[in-house]
Design a protein around this motif. Structure first.
Motif, mmCIF file in Angstrom:
data_model
loop_
_atom_site.group_PDB
_atom_site.id
_atom_site.type_symbol
_atom_site.label_atom_id
_atom_site.label_comp_id
_atom_site.label_asym_id
_atom_site.label_seq_id
_atom_site.Cartn_x
_atom_site.Cartn_y
_atom_site.Cartn_z
ATOM 1 N N ARG A 115 0.837 -1.487 0.197
ATOM 2 C CA ARG A 115 0.317 -0.070 -0.255
ATOM 3 C C ARG A 115 0.616 1.323 -0.197
ATOM 4 O O ARG A 115 0.420 1.840 -1.039
ATOM 5 C CB ARG A 115 -0.978 0.256 1.203
ATOM 6 N N TRP A 129 1.012 4.551 -2.818
ATOM 7 C CA TRP A 129 0.142 5.690 -2.469
ATOM 8 C C TRP A 129 1.679 6.462 -2.687
ATOM 9 O O TRP A 129 1.404 7.890 -3.168
ATOM 10 C CB TRP A 129 0.390 5.735 -1.039
ATOM 11 N N SER A 169 1.244 6.739 -6.510
ATOM 12 C CA SER A 169 0.211 7.664 -6.780
ATOM 13 C C SER A 169 0.359 9.203 -6.922
ATOM 14 O O SER A 169 -0.738 10.151 -6.794
ATOM 15 C CB SER A 169 -1.195 6.809 -6.798
ATOM 16 N N VAL A 188 0.212 10.055 -3.262
ATOM 17 C CA VAL A 188 -1.102 10.422 -2.371
ATOM 18 C C VAL A 188 0.042 11.431 -1.086
ATOM 19 O O VAL A 188 -0.710 12.102 -0.639
ATOM 20 C CB VAL A 188 -1.536 9.256 -1.446
ATOM 21 N N TRP A 189 1.303 10.693 -1.332
ATOM 22 C CA TRP A 189 1.784 12.003 0.553
ATOM 23 C C TRP A 189 2.668 12.831 -0.184
ATOM 24 O O TRP A 189 1.956 13.599 0.779
ATOM 25 C CB TRP A 189 3.077 10.838 0.507
ATOM 26 N N ARG A 233 0.159 15.080 -1.667
ATOM 27 C CA ARG A 233 -1.447 15.435 -1.994
ATOM 28 C C ARG A 233 -1.101 15.930 -0.797
ATOM 29 O O ARG A 233 -1.555 17.395 -0.274
ATOM 30 C CB ARG A 233 -2.360 15.014 -2.174
ATOM 31 N N VAL A 234 -0.843 14.783 0.904
ATOM 32 C CA VAL A 234 -1.308 15.163 1.789
ATOM 33 C C VAL A 234 -0.621 16.781 2.329
ATOM 34 O O VAL A 234 -0.819 17.412 3.121
ATOM 35 C CB VAL A 234 -0.628 13.976 2.673
ATOM 36 N N SER A 291 8.733 10.981 -0.915
ATOM 37 C CA SER A 291 7.517 10.171 -0.494
ATOM 38 C C SER A 291 8.114 10.789 1.000
ATOM 39 O O SER A 291 7.236 10.673 2.337
ATOM 40 C CB SER A 291 7.026 9.046 -0.929
#
Length: 183
Positions: A2, A6, A9, A11-12, A14-15, A171
């Motif tokens: 996972r 992430w 993609s 995700v980190w 964007r957070v 990341s």
């Protein structure tokens, strides 16, 4: 798996970007730090830009950071350890319009100073010794630059960054910055 999905993609990132929207850009600080790469970070197939470079000390990565007025990371980029500091300053600054930008002597270049002057941004950068005309800078304001040094000390407390074990360092920098934003 996972975490890897992430990371791929974004995700980190964007957070981190969502948290960094709340940054105080009245004054910003730019600097970089070198992270020595563990010998195992250099192995395995190269997938994408890993920002590993070879310098005198061996394999290393340089984290270029723009820290906002409260000492929190607002933007960053990664390069190989042999890369210079000043070429990354203007891309990190981007379209920001802070009142002042503080940096060390590595950022004392004509291009950066001209860009800051054109944008109406106060340059709190000490001049290099070899400059014919030694320009003035606000020494009291320059003392606040320790915020970025304290930020680097904080992120190097995280083992994955301090030893550069893993490939997707970007990341981990984003996750670490997000954790610091939330603390």
């Amino acid at each position: 798996q996972r975490f890897a999905r992430w990371s791929r993609s974004g995700v980190w990132h964007r957070v981190f970007a969502q948290l960094a929207l709340d940054a105080d850009f009245e004054e910003v600080f730019i600097d970089s730090t070198i992270v020595r790469a563990h010998q195992h970070a250099a192995g395995a197939p190269k997938k994408g830009d890993q920002a590993l470079g070879r310098s005198r000390g061996g394999l290393s990565t340089k984290i270029h950071a723009l820290v906002e007025g409260l000492g929190l990371l607002a933007r960053f980029s990664l390069t190989g350890g042999e890369a210079g500091d000043s070429p990354q300053a203007l891309p990190l600054l981007g379209d920001l319009q802070p009142a002042s930008l503080s940096a060390d002597k590595a950022y004392d270049t004509d291009a950066i100073l001209q860009h800051l002057a054109d944008q109406g941004i106060e340059a709190v950068i000490p001049p290099r010794r070899h400059r014919r005309v030694q320009r003035r800078f606000d020494r009291d304001h320059y003392k606040n630059r320790n915020l970025i040094e304290r930020f680097f000390c904080r992120i190097k407390q995280f083992r994955r960054i301090a030893t550069r074990y893993d490939k997707p360092l970007a990341s981990f920098v984003a996750i670490t910055a997000a954790v610091i934003w939330l603390a």
